[in-house]
Design a protein around this motif. Structure first.
Motif, PDB file in Angstrom:
ATOM      1  N   PHE A   1       0.838  -1.196   0.000  1.00 54.10           N
ATOM      2  CA  PHE A   1       0.000   0.000   0.000  1.00 54.10           C
ATOM      3  C   PHE A   1       0.874   1.248   0.000  1.00 54.10           C
ATOM      4  O   PHE A   1       0.676   2.162  -0.812  1.00 54.10           O
ATOM      5  N   ASN A   2       1.830   1.293   0.914  1.00 59.35           N
ATOM      6  CA  ASN A   2       2.710   2.457   1.016  1.00 59.35           C
ATOM      7  C   ASN A   2       3.547   2.647  -0.237  1.00 59.35           C
ATOM      8  O   ASN A   2       3.742   3.775  -0.709  1.00 59.35           O
ATOM      9  N   ARG A   3       4.061   1.544  -0.783  1.00 64.89           N
ATOM     10  CA  ARG A   3       4.909   1.637  -1.979  1.00 64.89           C
ATOM     11  C   ARG A   3       4.115   2.148  -3.181  1.00 64.89           C
ATOM     12  O   ARG A   3       4.582   3.038  -3.905  1.00 64.89           O
ATOM     13  N   LEU A   4       2.912   1.608  -3.382  1.00 69.42           N
ATOM     14  CA  LEU A   4       2.097   2.044  -4.512  1.00 69.42           C
ATOM     15  C   LEU A   4       1.683   3.504  -4.379  1.00 69.42           C
ATOM     16  O   LEU A   4       1.677   4.258  -5.362  1.00 69.42           O
ATOM     17  N   LEU A   5       1.350   3.908  -3.162  1.00 67.25           N
ATOM     18  CA  LEU A   5       0.962   5.294  -2.931  1.00 67.25           C
ATOM     19  C   LEU A   5       2.140   6.237  -3.185  1.00 67.25           C
ATOM     20  O   LEU A   5       2.003   7.262  -3.865  1.00 67.25           O
ATOM     21  N   ALA A   6       3.306   5.882  -2.652  1.00 65.07           N
ATOM     22  CA  ALA A   6       4.490   6.722  -2.832  1.00 65.07           C
ATOM     23  C   ALA A   6       4.906   6.791  -4.299  1.00 65.07           C
ATOM     24  O   ALA A   6       5.259   7.860  -4.809  1.00 65.07           O
ATOM     25  N   GLN A   7       4.860   5.646  -4.992  1.00 63.86           N
ATOM     26  CA  GLN A   7       5.248   5.630  -6.400  1.00 63.86           C
ATOM     27  C   GLN A   7       4.294   6.453  -7.254  1.00 63.86           C
ATOM     28  O   GLN A   7       4.718   7.110  -8.209  1.00 63.86           O
ATOM     29  N   HIS A   8       3.019   6.424  -6.898  1.00 63.03           N
ATOM     30  CA  HIS A   8       2.054   7.214  -7.660  1.00 63.03           C
ATOM     31  C   HIS A   8       2.348   8.708  -7.518  1.00 63.03           C
ATOM     32  O   HIS A   8       2.209   9.464  -8.478  1.00 63.03           O
ATOM     33  N   LEU A   9       2.798   9.117  -6.340  1.00 66.22           N
ATOM     34  CA  LEU A   9       3.047  10.525  -6.084  1.00 66.22           C
ATOM     35  C   LEU A   9       4.427  10.985  -6.554  1.00 66.22           C
ATOM     36  O   LEU A   9       4.583  12.073  -7.107  1.00 66.22           O
ATOM     37  N   TYR A  10       5.458  10.130  -6.317  1.00 62.40           N
ATOM     38  CA  TYR A  10       6.839  10.590  -6.493  1.00 62.40           C
ATOM     39  C   TYR A  10       7.708   9.686  -7.366  1.00 62.40           C
ATOM     40  O   TYR A  10       8.917   9.925  -7.464  1.00 62.40           O
ATOM     41  N   GLY A  11       7.125   8.668  -7.978  1.00 63.20           N
ATOM     42  CA  GLY A  11       7.964   7.735  -8.713  1.00 63.20           C
ATOM     43  C   GLY A  11       8.839   6.964  -7.738  1.00 63.20           C
ATOM     44  O   GLY A  11       8.334   6.373  -6.778  1.00 63.20           O
TER      45      GLY A  11
ATOM     46  N   TYR B   1     -13.309   0.097  -9.119  1.00 63.05           N
ATOM     47  CA  TYR B   1     -11.929   0.301  -8.643  1.00 63.05           C
ATOM     48  C   TYR B   1     -11.502  -0.942  -7.877  1.00 63.05           C
ATOM     49  O   TYR B   1     -11.401  -0.952  -6.656  1.00 63.05           O
ATOM     50  N   ALA B   2     -11.270  -2.010  -8.624  1.00 63.59           N
ATOM     51  CA  ALA B   2     -10.968  -3.306  -8.015  1.00 63.59           C
ATOM     52  C   ALA B   2      -9.531  -3.384  -7.519  1.00 63.59           C
ATOM     53  O   ALA B   2      -9.244  -4.051  -6.521  1.00 63.59           O
ATOM     54  N   SER B   3      -8.609  -2.697  -8.200  1.00 63.43           N
ATOM     55  CA  SER B   3      -7.203  -2.753  -7.810  1.00 63.43           C
ATOM     56  C   SER B   3      -6.792  -1.435  -7.159  1.00 63.43           C
ATOM     57  O   SER B   3      -7.355  -0.382  -7.455  1.00 63.43           O
ATOM     58  N   LEU B   4      -5.788  -1.505  -6.305  1.00 59.47           N
ATOM     59  CA  LEU B   4      -5.338  -0.309  -5.609  1.00 59.47           C
ATOM     60  C   LEU B   4      -4.779   0.757  -6.554  1.00 59.47           C
ATOM     61  O   LEU B   4      -5.083   1.943  -6.366  1.00 59.47           O
ATOM     62  N   PRO B   5      -3.998   0.411  -7.576  1.00 64.96           N
ATOM     63  CA  PRO B   5      -3.531   1.454  -8.501  1.00 64.96           C
ATOM     64  C   PRO B   5      -4.696   2.207  -9.152  1.00 64.96           C
ATOM     65  O   PRO B   5      -4.638   3.427  -9.316  1.00 64.96           O
ATOM     66  N   GLU B   6      -5.770   1.492  -9.525  1.00 66.64           N
ATOM     67  CA  GLU B   6      -6.939   2.150 -10.114  1.00 66.64           C
ATOM     68  C   GLU B   6      -7.572   3.121  -9.116  1.00 66.64           C
ATOM     69  O   GLU B   6      -7.940   4.245  -9.466  1.00 66.64           O
ATOM     70  N   ALA B   7      -7.708   2.656  -7.877  1.00 65.46           N
ATOM     71  CA  ALA B   7      -8.342   3.484  -6.848  1.00 65.46           C
ATOM     72  C   ALA B   7      -7.514   4.724  -6.551  1.00 65.46           C
ATOM     73  O   ALA B   7      -8.038   5.843  -6.476  1.00 65.46           O
TER      74      ALA B   7
END
Length: 313
Positions: free
Chosen positions: A241-251, A295-301
């Motif tokens: 969760f943390n990794r996907l969130l951080a990557q979405h924001l900052y690569g 929004y089945a997957s976290l990246p989509e959500a």
């Protein structure tokens, strides 16, 4: 057009649900202890007081459906003995008030949709890690497990009044305006992804829009009744969760920082048990009923939520 009465209508889920129902052409009445907003053509407010088992009769009389979301925020304060009792009573008394009202006030209510929570389930087992917790699994003998059990039992008597009852055991709700996500975003403003404990614990989550669509789905489909897990088909670990969130924001321009379990215990007390608990919860049943997740997957959500946030800056 149906008339839907909502308890907890001013909360994060209730606010979004009201918008969704109004957009679909329904009339909404929100039960509140104190009316602070003006009525509109589509949304009205009525008084209730669960501590006295009292609700404004006109709200029940005109309702076609009732959605029971009211309850004190579990994560808002440290779990002292008085806070735990407040969490329990806010759910049980509200349900008991609705049951009494439906029993005493002439009405045309077709169904009651009630919130519960995946706190019903305990820590993951070997079976749940593979198949996920099912709606038939027993309640965990913990504070949240016992609270959810009392919550569900307190609303169940509406079935004896010939009302269709739907209970959603709701996971971690993701939304830009509340719930768990703003806390994660707050730490990430310094490009630090805080991993709680070892980070391997499973988070069973749901996008708020999908939750509102699921509640509307239950209203509109008479064959939907009983208990359903309201979680995405794809739970993730705290670390993911943390990794996907951080990557979405900052690569890749962020660092991960582990917050040891003992620190969480000092800060949160008993609540830390739930924060560190792994609970893999399955959503097979609601999908078999015909519900489709947008929004089945976290990246989509996260893409939907964070894009909305960015556009509003």
């Amino acid at each position: 057009m149906a008339h839907v009465v909502i308890t907890g209508g001013t909360g994060m889920v209730g606010t979004q649900l009201t918008k969704w129902l109004v957009a679909a052409g329904h009339q909404v009445t929100i039960l509140t202890r104190r009316v602070t907003e003006k009525n509109t053509d589509t949304t009205s407010y009525a008084l209730w007081d669960p501590s006295r088992k009292w609700v404004e009769a006109s709200a029940i009389h005109q309702a076609d459906y009732i959605v029971h979301l009211a309850g004190a925020n579990v994560a808002e304060k440290r779990w002292t003995a008085s806070r735990k009792e407040e969490i329990r009573k806010s759910r049980v008394e509200g349900a008991e008030t609705l049951v009494a009202a439906l029993n005493q006030i002439p009405n045309q209510v077709k169904a009651v949709i009630s919130a519960s929570a995946i706190g019903w389930y305990g820590p993951d087992t070997e079976r749940s890690l593979i198949a996920g917790f099912q709606e038939t699994d027993p309640a965990d003998p913990s504070f949240l497990g016992d609270t959810c059990q009392q919550w569900e039992e307190s609303i169940r008597p509406v079935e004896a009044l010939n009302k269709r009852l739907v209970i959603f055991r709701i996971g971690i709700v993701l939304d830009k305006n509340g719930g768990a996500l703003p806390a994660f975003l707050q730490s990430l403003q310094f490009r630090i992804a805080g991993v709680l404990g070892k980070g391997v614990q499973i988070i069973s989550w749901i996008h708020n829009l999908d939750l509102c669509r699921m509640i509307a789905f239950a209203i509109e489909n008479e064959e939907v009744k009983g208990i359903y897990n309201a979680v995405s088909p794809h739970p993730v670990s705290n670390n993911q969760f943390n990794r996907l969130l951080a990557q979405h924001l900052y690569g890749d321009a962020y660092i991960s920082l582990s917050v040891p379990g003992w620190v969480l215990k000092c800060v949160l007390g008993e609540m830390s048990i739930e924060v560190l608990k792994s609970a893999t919860v399955a959503s097979f049943k609601i999908r078999q009923a015909g519900f489709h997740f947008n929004y089945a997957s976290l990246p989509e959500a996260l893409k939907q939520i964070l894009t909305v946030n960015k556009n509003k800056r």
